[in-house]
Motif scaffolding. Structure first.
Motif, PDB file in Angstrom:
ATOM      1  N   THR A   1       0.847  -1.193   0.000  1.00 45.11           N
ATOM      2  CA  THR A   1       0.000   0.000   0.000  1.00 45.11           C
ATOM      3  C   THR A   1       0.885   1.246   0.000  1.00 45.11           C
ATOM      4  O   THR A   1       1.873   1.316   0.740  1.00 45.11           O
ATOM      5  N   LYS A   2       0.562   2.220  -0.814  1.00 46.57           N
ATOM      6  CA  LYS A   2       1.433   3.382  -0.973  1.00 46.57           C
ATOM      7  C   LYS A   2       1.646   4.128   0.339  1.00 46.57           C
ATOM      8  O   LYS A   2       2.777   4.453   0.718  1.00 46.57           O
ATOM      9  N   ILE A   3       0.540   4.409   1.051  1.00 46.69           N
ATOM     10  CA  ILE A   3       0.617   5.176   2.302  1.00 46.69           C
ATOM     11  C   ILE A   3      -0.014   4.353   3.426  1.00 46.69           C
ATOM     12  O   ILE A   3      -1.156   3.912   3.305  1.00 46.69           O
ATOM     13  N   TYR A   4       0.723   4.135   4.519  1.00 48.28           N
ATOM     14  CA  TYR A   4       0.180   3.448   5.691  1.00 48.28           C
ATOM     15  C   TYR A   4      -0.505   4.442   6.625  1.00 48.28           C
ATOM     16  O   TYR A   4      -1.592   4.201   7.122  1.00 48.28           O
ATOM     17  N   ILE A   5       0.173   5.544   6.863  1.00 49.09           N
ATOM     18  CA  ILE A   5      -0.399   6.663   7.609  1.00 49.09           C
ATOM     19  C   ILE A   5       0.156   7.935   6.988  1.00 49.09           C
ATOM     20  O   ILE A   5       1.366   8.046   6.751  1.00 49.09           O
ATOM     21  N   SER A   6      -0.709   8.877   6.693  1.00 48.28           N
ATOM     22  CA  SER A   6      -0.264  10.091   6.011  1.00 48.28           C
ATOM     23  C   SER A   6       0.531  10.991   6.946  1.00 48.28           C
ATOM     24  O   SER A   6       0.409  10.913   8.176  1.00 48.28           O
ATOM     25  N   GLN A   7       1.346  11.848   6.351  1.00 44.38           N
ATOM     26  CA  GLN A   7       2.105  12.827   7.148  1.00 44.38           C
ATOM     27  C   GLN A   7       1.143  13.700   7.953  1.00 44.38           C
ATOM     28  O   GLN A   7       1.421  14.032   9.111  1.00 44.38           O
ATOM     29  N   GLU A   8       0.007  14.049   7.325  1.00 43.56           N
ATOM     30  CA  GLU A   8      -0.958  14.921   7.987  1.00 43.56           C
ATOM     31  C   GLU A   8      -1.548  14.252   9.228  1.00 43.56           C
ATOM     32  O   GLU A   8      -1.671  14.864  10.288  1.00 43.56           O
ATOM     33  N   LYS A   9      -1.915  12.962   9.089  1.00 42.41           N
ATOM     34  CA  LYS A   9      -2.465  12.222  10.230  1.00 42.41           C
ATOM     35  C   LYS A   9      -1.414  12.034  11.323  1.00 42.41           C
ATOM     36  O   LYS A   9      -1.697  12.168  12.514  1.00 42.41           O
ATOM     37  N   ALA A  10      -0.205  11.698  10.915  1.00 42.38           N
ATOM     38  CA  ALA A  10       0.866  11.492  11.890  1.00 42.38           C
ATOM     39  C   ALA A  10       1.160  12.773  12.660  1.00 42.38           C
ATOM     40  O   ALA A  10       1.466  12.741  13.861  1.00 42.38           O
ATOM     41  N   ALA A  11       1.040  13.916  11.973  1.00 47.63           N
ATOM     42  CA  ALA A  11       1.307  15.206  12.615  1.00 47.63           C
ATOM     43  C   ALA A  11       0.257  15.549  13.668  1.00 47.63           C
ATOM     44  O   ALA A  11       0.483  16.433  14.505  1.00 47.63           O
ATOM     45  N   GLU A  12      -0.880  14.847  13.623  1.00 48.69           N
ATOM     46  CA  GLU A  12      -1.948  15.094  14.599  1.00 48.69           C
ATOM     47  C   GLU A  12      -1.806  14.237  15.858  1.00 48.69           C
ATOM     48  O   GLU A  12      -2.582  14.392  16.811  1.00 48.69           O
ATOM     49  N   ILE A  13      -0.830  13.337  15.871  1.00 50.33           N
ATOM     50  CA  ILE A  13      -0.646  12.471  17.045  1.00 50.33           C
ATOM     51  C   ILE A  13      -0.262  13.311  18.251  1.00 50.33           C
ATOM     52  O   ILE A  13       0.695  14.084  18.220  1.00 50.33           O
ATOM     53  N   LYS A  14      -1.024  13.178  19.319  1.00 50.32           N
ATOM     54  CA  LYS A  14      -0.780  13.951  20.539  1.00 50.32           C
ATOM     55  C   LYS A  14      -0.086  13.119  21.618  1.00 50.32           C
ATOM     56  O   LYS A  14       0.538  13.679  22.528  1.00 50.32           O
ATOM     57  N   ALA A  15      -0.193  11.813  21.544  1.00 58.35           N
ATOM     58  CA  ALA A  15       0.375  10.958  22.589  1.00 58.35           C
ATOM     59  C   ALA A  15       1.893  11.067  22.606  1.00 58.35           C
ATOM     60  O   ALA A  15       2.534  11.132  21.551  1.00 58.35           O
ATOM     61  N   PRO A  16       2.508  11.101  23.785  1.00 59.11           N
ATOM     62  CA  PRO A  16       3.968  11.017  23.851  1.00 59.11           C
ATOM     63  C   PRO A  16       4.439   9.781  23.093  1.00 59.11           C
ATOM     64  O   PRO A  16       3.898   8.694  23.265  1.00 59.11           O
TER      65      PRO A  16
END
Length: 267
Positions: free
Chosen positions: A191-206
């Protein structure tokens, strides 16, 4: 008579208490698939996710190191080990849904996630898609996309077989089952993208990102990109270390201290 009853009670407690500390083996129904997992210890929940084509047994040492202080939930991803294949196309979002189903089954509102390789990708997806359910994540050799793979990693994805994975002494039935799993996993890996940069940038958890500088599948740039993208993250690149990060030094020097830290910004 009273002394006899007390003696019997002590004897029974001596049997029951160790039994309570032993691992529990469980399944959760996720509609098209039954997902197998094991529970050890008590305390705040920590979910352990193995890598692609692996199983919970590979991370027994990590579970044993954590079970005295945490409720450890070691999961076999769908299709792996005792979990059934199901009939839905595999995606890391689907794996994340399975983990949420397990947390619901355990009546746990929030958990920390430790994921290796494919499990590390699933940890990223969990933190992005279910932020209210995730306390913190540790991604061991996880990536964001298919293009993160080195050429030798891409070749492995395209050519790996059940016999290569299990060895020539494996039974025909075990090899056939592994081949069925690989058939399900190969489109996921490609699959080309597993998690997008945009979604990853929204991660708040340490987030703790750990990778080896000699990883067979990924370059260190893959891990550095994750670190630059996820706001509340920390990066550790281990020298002279390959893809396998299931090592006592990693567990006791990095993973356990990170889980013990009080919630705060890491940068």
């Amino acid at each position: 008579m009273k002394t006899t009853k007390i003696t019997c009670l002590i004897f029974l407690l001596g049997i029951l208490l160790p039994l309570a500390a032993q691992k529990q083996t469980k399944y959760v129904d996720c509609g098209d698939a039954s997902i197998y997992y094991e529970v050890l210890g008590e305390g705040k929940p920590v979910v352990i996710l193995h890598g692609g084509l692996g199983n919970v047994n590979g991370y027994a040492s990590l579970a044993d190191s954590l079970k005295s202080a945490y409720k450890v939930i070691a999961v076999s991803l769908r299709g792996h080990n005792r979990s059934t294949l199901g009939n839905r196309p595999y995606s890391f979002d689907l794996f994340a849904q399975d983990i949420i189903a397990i947390l619901d089954n355990e009546k746990e509102n929030k958990a920390s996630i430790i994921g290796f390789s494919d499990g590390g990708v699933t940890a990223y997806c969990l933190a992005a898609l279910y932020p209210q359910r995730i306390d913190r994540i540790i991604s061991l050799a996880g990536c964001f996309r298919y293009s993160d793979y080195k050429p030798e990693g891409v070749n492995w994805i395209k050519t790996v077989t059940g016999k290569q994975r299990l060895g020539k002494d494996a039974s025909l039935s075990d090899i056939a089952r592994m081949d069925s799993l690989i058939t399900c996993m190969r489109p996921l890996w490609q699959t080309k993208i597993y998690i997008s940069q945009e979604k990853a940038a929204e991660i708040k958890a340490p987030t703790l990102i750990i990778g080896g500088d000699k990883d067979f599948f990924f370059s260190t740039e893959c891990f550095k990109n994750a670190y630059r993208t996820i706001p509340n993250s920390r990066l550790i690149i281990l020298p002279n270390t390959g893809h396998n990060l299931n090592q006592p030094e990693v567990i006791h020097k990095f993973i356990i201290p990170f889980l013990k830290e009080k919630s705060r910004l890491l940068n």
